[in-house]
Design a protein around this motif. Structure first.
Motif, PDB file in Angstrom:
ATOM      1  N   SER A  94       0.802  -1.231   0.000  1.00  0.00           N
ATOM      2  CA  SER A  94       0.000   0.000   0.000  1.00  0.00           C
ATOM      3  C   SER A  94       0.832   1.276   0.000  1.00  0.00           C
ATOM      4  N   ASP A  95       2.155   1.169   0.021  1.00  0.00           N
ATOM      5  CA  ASP A  95       2.992   2.368  -0.124  1.00  0.00           C
ATOM      6  C   ASP A  95       3.367   2.487  -1.607  1.00  0.00           C
ATOM      7  N   ILE A  96       2.370   2.847  -2.402  1.00  0.00           N
ATOM      8  CA  ILE A  96       2.519   2.839  -3.857  1.00  0.00           C
ATOM      9  C   ILE A  96       3.562   3.851  -4.317  1.00  0.00           C
ATOM     10  N   ARG A  97       3.509   5.041  -3.750  1.00  0.00           N
ATOM     11  CA  ARG A  97       4.425   6.103  -4.188  1.00  0.00           C
ATOM     12  C   ARG A  97       5.881   5.695  -4.029  1.00  0.00           C
ATOM     13  N   LYS A  98       6.210   5.200  -2.856  1.00  0.00           N
ATOM     14  CA  LYS A  98       7.604   4.822  -2.582  1.00  0.00           C
ATOM     15  C   LYS A  98       8.060   3.712  -3.525  1.00  0.00           C
ATOM     16  N   THR A  99       7.204   2.710  -3.729  1.00  0.00           N
ATOM     17  CA  THR A  99       7.570   1.566  -4.575  1.00  0.00           C
ATOM     18  C   THR A  99       7.772   1.998  -6.027  1.00  0.00           C
ATOM     19  N   ILE A 100       6.860   2.833  -6.544  1.00  0.00           N
ATOM     20  CA  ILE A 100       6.988   3.307  -7.925  1.00  0.00           C
ATOM     21  C   ILE A 100       8.262   4.137  -8.083  1.00  0.00           C
ATOM     22  N   PHE A 101       8.495   5.016  -7.118  1.00  0.00           N
ATOM     23  CA  PHE A 101       9.695   5.863  -7.179  1.00  0.00           C
ATOM     24  C   PHE A 101      10.959   5.001  -7.257  1.00  0.00           C
ATOM     25  N   GLU A 102      11.036   3.980  -6.387  1.00  0.00           N
ATOM     26  CA  GLU A 102      12.228   3.131  -6.355  1.00  0.00           C
ATOM     27  C   GLU A 102      12.414   2.365  -7.665  1.00  0.00           C
ATOM     28  N   LEU A 103      11.325   1.765  -8.181  1.00  0.00           N
ATOM     29  CA  LEU A 103      11.420   0.977  -9.411  1.00  0.00           C
ATOM     30  C   LEU A 103      11.771   1.851 -10.620  1.00  0.00           C
ATOM     31  N   MET A 104      11.094   2.991 -10.726  1.00  0.00           N
ATOM     32  CA  MET A 104      11.346   3.881 -11.864  1.00  0.00           C
ATOM     33  C   MET A 104      12.749   4.484 -11.787  1.00  0.00           C
ATOM     34  N   ASP A 105      13.169   4.844 -10.569  1.00  0.00           N
ATOM     35  CA  ASP A 105      14.498   5.437 -10.383  1.00  0.00           C
ATOM     36  C   ASP A 105      15.591   4.440 -10.786  1.00  0.00           C
ATOM     37  N   GLU A 106      15.413   3.195 -10.351  1.00  0.00           N
ATOM     38  CA  GLU A 106      16.379   2.149 -10.685  1.00  0.00           C
ATOM     39  C   GLU A 106      16.411   1.901 -12.196  1.00  0.00           C
ATOM     40  N   THR A 107      15.240   1.915 -12.826  1.00  0.00           N
ATOM     41  CA  THR A 107      15.153   1.699 -14.273  1.00  0.00           C
ATOM     42  C   THR A 107      15.828   2.849 -15.037  1.00  0.00           C
ATOM     43  N   CYS A 108      15.562   4.063 -14.618  1.00  0.00           N
ATOM     44  CA  CYS A 108      16.158   5.231 -15.286  1.00  0.00           C
ATOM     45  C   CYS A 108      17.682   5.220 -15.178  1.00  0.00           C
ATOM     46  N   ASP A 109      18.187   4.808 -14.016  1.00  0.00           N
ATOM     47  CA  ASP A 109      19.641   4.740 -13.843  1.00  0.00           C
ATOM     48  C   ASP A 109      20.263   3.712 -14.789  1.00  0.00           C
ATOM     49  N   ARG A 110      19.556   2.613 -15.036  1.00  0.00           N
ATOM     50  CA  ARG A 110      20.078   1.557 -15.909  1.00  0.00           C
ATOM     51  C   ARG A 110      20.186   2.019 -17.367  1.00  0.00           C
ATOM     52  N   PHE A 111      19.205   2.830 -17.790  1.00  0.00           N
ATOM     53  CA  PHE A 111      19.152   3.236 -19.203  1.00  0.00           C
ATOM     54  C   PHE A 111      19.250   4.761 -19.334  1.00  0.00           C
ATOM     55  N   PHE A 112      20.061   5.362 -18.505  1.00  0.00           N
ATOM     56  CA  PHE A 112      20.084   6.817 -18.338  1.00  0.00           C
ATOM     57  C   PHE A 112      20.333   7.568 -19.648  1.00  0.00           C
ATOM     58  N   GLN A 113      21.127   7.009 -20.536  1.00  0.00           N
ATOM     59  CA  GLN A 113      21.527   7.703 -21.763  1.00  0.00           C
ATOM     60  C   GLN A 113      20.549   7.488 -22.923  1.00  0.00           C
ATOM     61  N   GLU A 114      19.528   6.653 -22.698  1.00  0.00           N
ATOM     62  CA  GLU A 114      18.662   6.253 -23.815  1.00  0.00           C
ATOM     63  C   GLU A 114      17.310   6.973 -23.795  1.00  0.00           C
ATOM     64  N   GLU A 115      16.551   6.747 -24.877  1.00  0.00           N
ATOM     65  CA  GLU A 115      15.192   7.297 -25.016  1.00  0.00           C
ATOM     66  C   GLU A 115      14.169   6.179 -24.766  1.00  0.00           C
ATOM     67  N   CYS A 116      12.941   6.556 -24.485  1.00  0.00           N
ATOM     68  CA  CYS A 116      11.906   5.526 -24.270  1.00  0.00           C
ATOM     69  C   CYS A 116      10.519   6.071 -24.567  1.00  0.00           C
ATOM     70  N   ASN A 117       9.577   5.129 -24.792  1.00  0.00           N
ATOM     71  CA  ASN A 117       8.140   5.421 -24.803  1.00  0.00           C
ATOM     72  C   ASN A 117       7.588   4.752 -23.551  1.00  0.00           C
ATOM     73  N   VAL A 118       6.722   5.438 -22.840  1.00  0.00           N
ATOM     74  CA  VAL A 118       6.216   4.898 -21.570  1.00  0.00           C
ATOM     75  C   VAL A 118       4.692   4.845 -21.590  1.00  0.00           C
ATOM     76  N   MET A 119       4.154   3.733 -21.110  1.00  0.00           N
ATOM     77  CA  MET A 119       2.708   3.587 -20.955  1.00  0.00           C
ATOM     78  C   MET A 119       2.448   3.012 -19.566  1.00  0.00           C
ATOM     79  N   ILE A 120       1.502   3.607 -18.853  1.00  0.00           N
ATOM     80  CA  ILE A 120       1.171   3.165 -17.492  1.00  0.00           C
ATOM     81  C   ILE A 120      -0.201   2.510 -17.501  1.00  0.00           C
ATOM     82  N   THR A 121      -0.356   1.453 -16.715  1.00  0.00           N
ATOM     83  CA  THR A 121      -1.622   0.722 -16.639  1.00  0.00           C
ATOM     84  C   THR A 121      -1.853   0.242 -15.212  1.00  0.00           C
ATOM     85  N   GLY A 122      -2.936  -0.466 -15.010  1.00  0.00           N
ATOM     86  CA  GLY A 122      -3.233  -1.039 -13.691  1.00  0.00           C
ATOM     87  C   GLY A 122      -4.284  -0.262 -12.930  1.00  0.00           C
ATOM     88  N   SER A 123      -4.839  -0.886 -11.886  1.00  0.00           N
ATOM     89  CA  SER A 123      -5.926  -0.283 -11.107  1.00  0.00           C
ATOM     90  C   SER A 123      -5.490   1.004 -10.410  1.00  0.00           C
TER      91      SER A 123
END
Length: 641
Positions: free
Chosen positions: A37-66
């Motif tokens: 139920s701590d959605i904000r913290k979890t999303i921040f951590e996952l997205m931050d980690e993902t951005c660090d992995r591909f920091f120099q690249e471009e992306c298209n992003v789509m969000i889904t889920g309840s």
């Protein structure tokens, strides 16, 4: 030249999933994580980690889920409905699929792909989902993975209700008390999920062809998949279990993102702080139950008047009348004299075994009853009526609606409306000219009953009594609606993150109990339809917050007897008094109850194709009581197994 990747973020009710695909739809990175139920913290951590992995690249992003719509607004990114995302993944990666079964934390879906796209999804009930499995695992003192390990060694499947977590606990607790193996109960829980999914969603439409199993529970729990395969009679080649099936909705979002505008991972990382800084109150607040101390004191003064006379049992002389109410979660007993005065009362949990608790009560009464007093008649009512009557030779068995009416009419002669909220049941009786005119009961859902509040109190590490007291002084009760316990649990957690206190949650739940009773069970349109003489009873109404909520929402003042939790037993005792004809009681005597013994056996009936699982209680006097039979053939069971 910078590479362009496709990112899908699936924000579910219990987990967050992220997937990064390359131009060939290969998964370069993925993660599946519970958010508690701590959605904000979890999303921040996952997205931050993902951005660090591909920091120099471009992306298209789509969000889904309840939980994805708000997140997409916070980050100014595109959103896709999860049904569409999931279907996109299935049609792209496993096009041979005829039907997809997907289970999530609080949702369940069946999607038919052949003959036109058609989807069935759970609505107001989260029975049979991942959160339901978590609840049942807790009962066996393990987690979902442990439940899966137990199920691998099962031998017997027991019938367990999956439509409601509270009802399911009632099925499981007696099995545990009777020594049923945890391995068998675990497999039975999985089978109940299968039954709920097939009967509740497919609703008779055949599930055949190539069947895909998607979502976290079906990915991580092999025994759950096995129960589906057995029930649907699937051949190995008909089972579609793709790699990364727990990520399929996120993969679908990533696939669908290809038409979205590009953004650099660096720019995406710069947006992430918005998740933690945007202030949103997703859970509405309600009026306090009491605006000030004066209002509370007036309320208590008014309700202190509805009390029964109490007399000491120690020096009593004369005839006594016993009433026992064997409820779904509690056992209640009342002993009165010929004037209807209270000599003895008991209210306590039955730990799933009303017979054992009734035996203890009867022994306790006999230990206190002086030689100058005698029990001349007895009545049992409630959930365990048949078993208790047979085991203890109780004189009368009566349906609980009659017992409750008798008790209500004693306190408020001419009563025309009775609302009783117990542990897992809710009853509304409308009385016309001294006769029960109509009865309404809760059916497939027990949200808003006593166990519902008790479960929340335990989850917040407090007692029911403390929980109720804190509601009375709550300043901002949270609006939790009147939905399923599983769904409401998420709203409670969300409210806590927004700063709600325990009292605010308790008061909000009190509102929910009454909203469920009046809007779902009684379906009341005009408070005037309830009449003028209203009695509320059942242990749940001993909670002042629930009583206050009733009076506020119904716009009616009600009578709550001081023995609100004992009304079934008190009514049964009144019936004992009314129907006493001078005959000697058949109730087990003090000597016989001391020697009473019984054993319980579970066996399959072979008299017809139902093959009912019978519970056979054998008593030491040679008599027996059989339950679990769906027809009369199993009732008089002999040695035919």
């Amino acid at each position: 030249m910078k590479k362009n990747y496709h990112v899908g973020l699936d924000v579910g009710s219990t987990t967050v999933k992220i997937v990064v695909l390359d131009r060939y739809n290969n998964i370069l990175y993925s993660k599946y994580q519970r958010h508690y139920s701590d959605i904000r913290k979890t999303i921040f951590e996952l997205m931050d980690e993902t951005c660090d992995r591909f920091f120099q690249e471009e992306c298209n992003v789509m969000i889904t889920g309840s939980g994805g719509l708000l997140v997409s607004q916070w980050l100014e990114l595109d959103f896709i409905q999860e049904v569409i995302a999931g279907s996109e993944a299935v049609q792209t990666l496993i096009p041979e699929t005829d039907v997809a079964i997907e289970l999530g934390g609080e949702d369940a879906k069946i999607t038919y792909f052949k003959g036109g796209l058609e989807q069935r999804m759970n609505g107001t009930c989260a029975g049979g989902t991942g959160s339901f499995i978590d609840q049942m695992a807790t009962l066996l003192q393990t987690d979902a993975t442990g439940l899966n390990e137990f199920a691998k060694n099962s031998r017997v499947i027991y019938p367990i209700a999956a439509r409601c977590g509270v009802f399911a606990k009632t099925d499981i607790q007696p099995l545990l008390n009777e020594g049923a193996a945890k391995e068998d109960i675990a497999a039975s829980v999985f089978q109940s999920v299968v039954n709920q999914t097939i009967s509740g969603l497919a609703c008779g439409k055949p599930i055949k062809g190539n069947i895909a199993f998607l979502g976290g529970p079906l990915y991580f729990l092999s025994e759950l998949r096995k129960r589906f395969e057995i029930t649907l009679d699937l051949k190995p080649e008909e089972v579609v279990f793709p790699e990364n099936s727990q990520l399929f909705v996120a993969i679908g979002a990533a696939l669908s993102s290809k038409e979205c505008k590009s953004i650099s991972f660096k720019a995406l990382k710069e947006k992430l702080p918005n998740i933690n800084t945007i202030s949103v109150h997703e859970v509405e607040r309600l009026r306090p139950l009491f605006k000030d101390q004066k209002e509370l004191e007036e309320f208590r003064e008014r309700h202190s008047k509805d009390s029964i006379s109490v007399k000491s049992i120690e020096n009593f002389k004369g005839d006594c009348f016993l009433g026992i109410d064997a409820g779904s979660t509690t056992t209640k007993a009342v002993l009165i004299d010929s004037a209807g005065e209270l000599l003895y009362s008991f209210y306590g949990g039955n730990q799933g075994n009303p017979l054992n608790s009734s035996i203890k009560i009867l022994k306790d009464i006999y230990s206190q009853l002086p030689s100058s007093a005698r029990i001349v008649n007895s009545t049992v009512t409630g959930y365990g009526e048949g078993l208790i009557k047979a085991a203890l030779n109780v004189d009368i068995g009566e349906i609980e609606t009659i017992a409750h009416y008798k008790a209500a009419d004693f306190f408020l002669p001419g009563v025309d409306f009775i609302l009783d909220i117990g542990g897992q049941d809710m009853k509304c009786l409308k009385i016309k000219d001294g006769i029960i005119d109509s009865i309404m009961l809760n059916e497939a859902c027990s949200s808003g009953c006593g166990s519902f509040i008790e479960t929340f109190a335990k989850s917040l590490n407090t007692t029911v009594e403390e929980f109720a007291v804190q509601a009375l002084s709550a300043e901002k009760p949270v609006d939790l609606g009147s939905r399923c316990t599983v769904f409401m649990n998420s709203r409670v957690k969300q409210a806590q993150k927004e700063g709600a206190q325990v009292g605010d949650i308790s008061a909000g739940l009190s509102y929910s109990v009454i909203k469920n009773a009046l809007l779902k069970v009684i379906k009341i349109r005009d408070p005037k339809d309830m009449g003028e003489k209203i009695i509320v009873q059942g242990g749940t109404f001993l909670n002042d917050a629930v009583l206050r909520s009733f009076e506020m929402i119904s716009e009616r003042q009600a009578v709550r007897p001081n023995i609100a939790g004992l009304m079934g037993a008190f009514g049964a005792a009144l019936i004992s008094k009314e129907r006493y004809e001078g005959k000697e009681s058949t109730l087990l005597s003090k000597e016989n109850i001391g020697n009473f013994d019984y054993n319980t056996d579970l066996q399959r009936c072979k008299f017809c194709n139902n093959s009912c699982l019978l519970t056979i209680n054998q008593f030491n006097d040679g008599s027996k009581y059989v339950s679990g039979n769906r027809c009369e053939k199993g009732a008089g069971i002999e040695s035919f197994f």
